[in-house]
Enzyme design. Structure first.
Site, PDB file in Angstrom:
ATOM      1  N   GLY A 104       1.159   9.809 -93.277  1.00 49.62           N
ATOM      2  CA  GLY A 104       1.532   8.444 -92.881  1.00 49.62           C
ATOM      3  C   GLY A 104       0.296   7.581 -92.951  1.00 49.62           C
ATOM      4  O   GLY A 104      -0.804   8.080 -93.169  1.00 49.62           O
TER       5      GLY A 104
ATOM      6  N   ALA B 110      -2.664   0.388 -90.394  1.00 49.05           N
ATOM      7  CA  ALA B 110      -3.691  -0.587 -90.734  1.00 49.05           C
ATOM      8  C   ALA B 110      -5.076   0.047 -90.751  1.00 49.05           C
ATOM      9  O   ALA B 110      -5.975  -0.420 -91.441  1.00 49.05           O
ATOM     10  CB  ALA B 110      -3.646  -1.724 -89.722  1.00 49.05           C
TER      11      ALA B 110
ATOM     12  N   LYS C 287      -7.041  11.760 -89.251  1.00 52.62           N
ATOM     13  CA  LYS C 287      -6.946  10.324 -89.562  1.00 52.62           C
ATOM     14  C   LYS C 287      -8.296   9.823 -90.043  1.00 52.62           C
ATOM     15  O   LYS C 287      -9.317  10.037 -89.378  1.00 52.62           O
ATOM     16  CB  LYS C 287      -6.497   9.568 -88.311  1.00 52.62           C
ATOM     17  CG  LYS C 287      -6.449   8.066 -88.493  1.00 52.62           C
ATOM     18  CD  LYS C 287      -5.420   7.449 -87.582  1.00 52.62           C
ATOM     19  CE  LYS C 287      -6.029   6.602 -86.522  1.00 52.62           C
ATOM     20  NZ  LYS C 287      -5.028   5.902 -85.709  1.00 52.62           N
TER      21      LYS C 287
ATOM     22  N   ASP D 258       1.598  -2.834 -76.189  1.00 56.89           N
ATOM     23  CA  ASP D 258       2.009  -2.891 -77.597  1.00 56.89           C
ATOM     24  C   ASP D 258       2.666  -1.584 -78.045  1.00 56.89           C
ATOM     25  O   ASP D 258       2.489  -1.166 -79.183  1.00 56.89           O
ATOM     26  CB  ASP D 258       0.775  -3.211 -78.457  1.00 56.89           C
ATOM     27  CG  ASP D 258       1.169  -3.726 -79.838  1.00 56.89           C
ATOM     28  OD1 ASP D 258       2.265  -4.298 -79.975  1.00 56.89           O
ATOM     29  OD2 ASP D 258       0.372  -3.551 -80.784  1.00 56.89           O
TER      30      ASP D 258
HETATM   31  P1  AMP Z   1      -1.708   5.349 -87.092  1.00 55.35           P
HETATM   32  O1  AMP Z   1      -2.687   5.099 -88.178  1.00 55.35           O
HETATM   33  O2  AMP Z   1      -2.299   6.052 -85.910  1.00 55.35           O
HETATM   34  O3  AMP Z   1      -0.946   4.105 -86.713  1.00 55.35           O
HETATM   35  O4  AMP Z   1      -0.618   6.364 -87.696  1.00 55.35           O
HETATM   36  C1  AMP Z   1       0.175   6.005 -88.788  1.00 55.35           C
HETATM   37  C2  AMP Z   1       1.303   7.012 -88.970  1.00 55.35           C
HETATM   38  O5  AMP Z   1       0.761   8.305 -89.283  1.00 55.35           O
HETATM   39  C3  AMP Z   1       2.187   7.233 -87.735  1.00 55.35           C
HETATM   40  O6  AMP Z   1       3.232   6.287 -87.648  1.00 55.35           O
HETATM   41  C4  AMP Z   1       2.712   8.636 -87.994  1.00 55.35           C
HETATM   42  O7  AMP Z   1       3.811   8.589 -88.879  1.00 55.35           O
HETATM   43  C5  AMP Z   1       1.567   9.334 -88.694  1.00 55.35           C
HETATM   44  N1  AMP Z   1       0.731  10.066 -87.718  1.00 55.35           N
HETATM   45  C6  AMP Z   1      -0.351   9.626 -87.076  1.00 55.35           C
HETATM   46  N2  AMP Z   1      -0.869  10.568 -86.264  1.00 55.35           N
HETATM   47  C7  AMP Z   1      -0.079  11.650 -86.381  1.00 55.35           C
HETATM   48  C8  AMP Z   1      -0.069  12.957 -85.790  1.00 55.35           C
HETATM   49  N3  AMP Z   1      -0.995  13.337 -84.891  1.00 55.35           N
HETATM   50  N4  AMP Z   1       0.899  13.813 -86.163  1.00 55.35           N
HETATM   51  C9  AMP Z   1       1.825  13.431 -87.068  1.00 55.35           C
HETATM   52  N5  AMP Z   1       1.884  12.228 -87.660  1.00 55.35           N
HETATM   53  C10 AMP Z   1       0.954  11.334 -87.322  1.00 55.35           C
END
Ligand code: AMP
Length: 389
Positions: free
Chosen positions: A30, A33, A52, A148
């Site tokens: 996923g 921003a 991430k 939020d």
């Molecule tokens: P973020 O950048 O934290 O907003 O994450 C963006 C997207 O990545 C989220 O909406 C999830 O679909 C996926 N995602 C983020 N962290 C996780 C995690 N720990 N496990 C599984 N999917 C994740």
């Protein structure tokens, strides 16, 4: 640039992931921003993880503040309904070369946007809501009011366990204008946030109400294109709020709000009719639908002074079937130092602050990041278990 020893390069479209070789089988999961999230296997702990990448988190002040705050808070908070930090690193070796930060977290299966689309039974729906409330209560106990919460920032596993992914808005609003290709979702923001009023903890109850309503209706409750449209969608359904509420608005906002057409609003039976609830065939489901609607009617209240509190929501009959003292009242994390939110720094100062935080994390959690560079611990020379973090 050459890849640092012990690190491997993985390429997904135009995103490069440079991670220690302990992490294998990376797969994009996923993105938001801040950057891309990949699923991976940690060969040291044999755990599935999410990694991430925060690409140049100091590229502008807004990104930098958010990354710094998120990193600090992830280190501070420890609760089963808030995402936990397993590791953090940068592949660069000096402040001059510093580019990216990688955060390693527990891997979950899907975000709530995907789950909302499914037909959830009362058990699942109430359990998901219970866990959201436990996570929120824990954040509140550290002095963090989210403001939020939204489905894209809540993740779940197929066993119905849930974790909140982020820490919401900083106490002081960012003043910097940011060009971003991502549209900020505001559908779940409470009236007091939209209208720029003061707020207390139950600001987060509004978002839970919006998420619950969406689970039942199968569509966003208040899909406003901007703040004004958002407010219209709220009052058309829930009715124009009372004079006591209006009196608490700043004069210019009050002038606008008072001059909108008046709406009587609809009853919760009309807004969420029986047909929308899980199968009504037995007494248990009818009882549950009534309780669910009652909870919704207490959460989706425009005036925060009349809205249910987090504690009372946890005691509501629809939710309290799951009540577990250890989950609801887990020990509070150390207090959060809000001066982080209020700091103003240049991009270069943020770069250094973030770099220092990563270095501090790496040194306190062992620099042995790669699977091949594990050193036996001097305290336990015969220990054959990998020395993970
Ligand atoms: P973020 O950048 O934290 O907003 O994450 C963006 C997207 O990545 C989220 O909406 C999830 O679909 C996926 N995602 C983020 N962290 C996780 C995690 N720990 N496990 C599984 N999917 C994740």
């Amino acid at each position: 640039m050459e890849v640092r020893t012990g690190f491997n390069k993985h390429i997904f479209g135009d995103t490069e992931f440079l991670v220690p070789d302990r992490y294998i089988t990376l797969e994009p999961k996923g993105g938001g921003a801040q950057g891309l999230v990949c699923a991976a296997v940690d060969t040291v702990t044999q755990q599935n993880v999410a990694i991430k990448k925060l690409s140049r988190p100091f590229q502008n002040v807004t990104h930098a503040k958010r990354a710094y705050r998120e990193f600090k808070l992830m280190k501070l908070v420890n609760h089963k309904n808030i995402i936990g930090l397993l590791n953090a690193f940068t592949p660069q070796r000096s402040l001059e070369e510093f580019q990216d930060v990688y955060l390693v977290m527990e891997l979950m299966d899907a975000n709530l946007c995907q789950v909302i689309q499914m037909d959830l039974d009362h058990e699942r729906m109430s359990y998901l809501l219970y866990q959201m409330l436990c996570g929120i209560k824990h954040l509140h106990s550290a002095g963090i009011i989210h403001r939020d919460l939204k489905p894209s920032n809540i993740v779940v596993k197929s066993d119905c366990t849930l974790k909140i992914l982020d820490f919401g808005l900083a106490r002081t609003a960012g003043t910097t204008f940011m060009m971003t290709p991502y549209v900020v979702t505001r559908y779940y923001r409470a009236p007091e946030v939209i209208l720029g009023m003061g707020y207390t903890e139950n600001v987060d109850i509004w978002s839970v109400g919006c998420i619950m309503g969406e689970m039942i209706r199968g569509g966003v409750l208040f899909p406003g294109t901007d703040h004004i449209d958002q407010w219209n969608k709220i009052i058309e359904q829930l009715g124009t709020p009372s004079q006591q509420f209006m009196a608490r608005l700043q004069p210019t906002v009050r002038n606008y709000v008072e001059n909108r057409p008046r709406f009587p609003g609809f009853s919760f039976e009309k807004l969420f009719p029986d047909v929308l609830f899980p199968s009504d065939s037995n007494e248990h489901n009818r009882l549950k639908a009534g309780q669910a609607r009652d909870l919704l009617s207490k959460m989706l209240v425009i005036d925060p002074q009349c809205r249910i509190s987090v504690d009372d929501a946890l005691l509501h009959p629809y939710i309290n079937v799951w009540y577990d003292e250890q989950e609801v009242n887990a020990p509070a994390p150390g207090p959060y130092d809000h001066s982080v939110d209020e700091r103003e720094h240049t991009v270069d100062q943020w770069k250094e602050l973030i770099y220092q935080e990563v270095m501090e994390y790496e040194s306190s959690h062992g620099r042995a990041q790669s699977s091949g560079s594990q050193q036996p611990s001097p305290a336990a020379p015969n220990n054959s278990e990998p020395n993970g973090y």
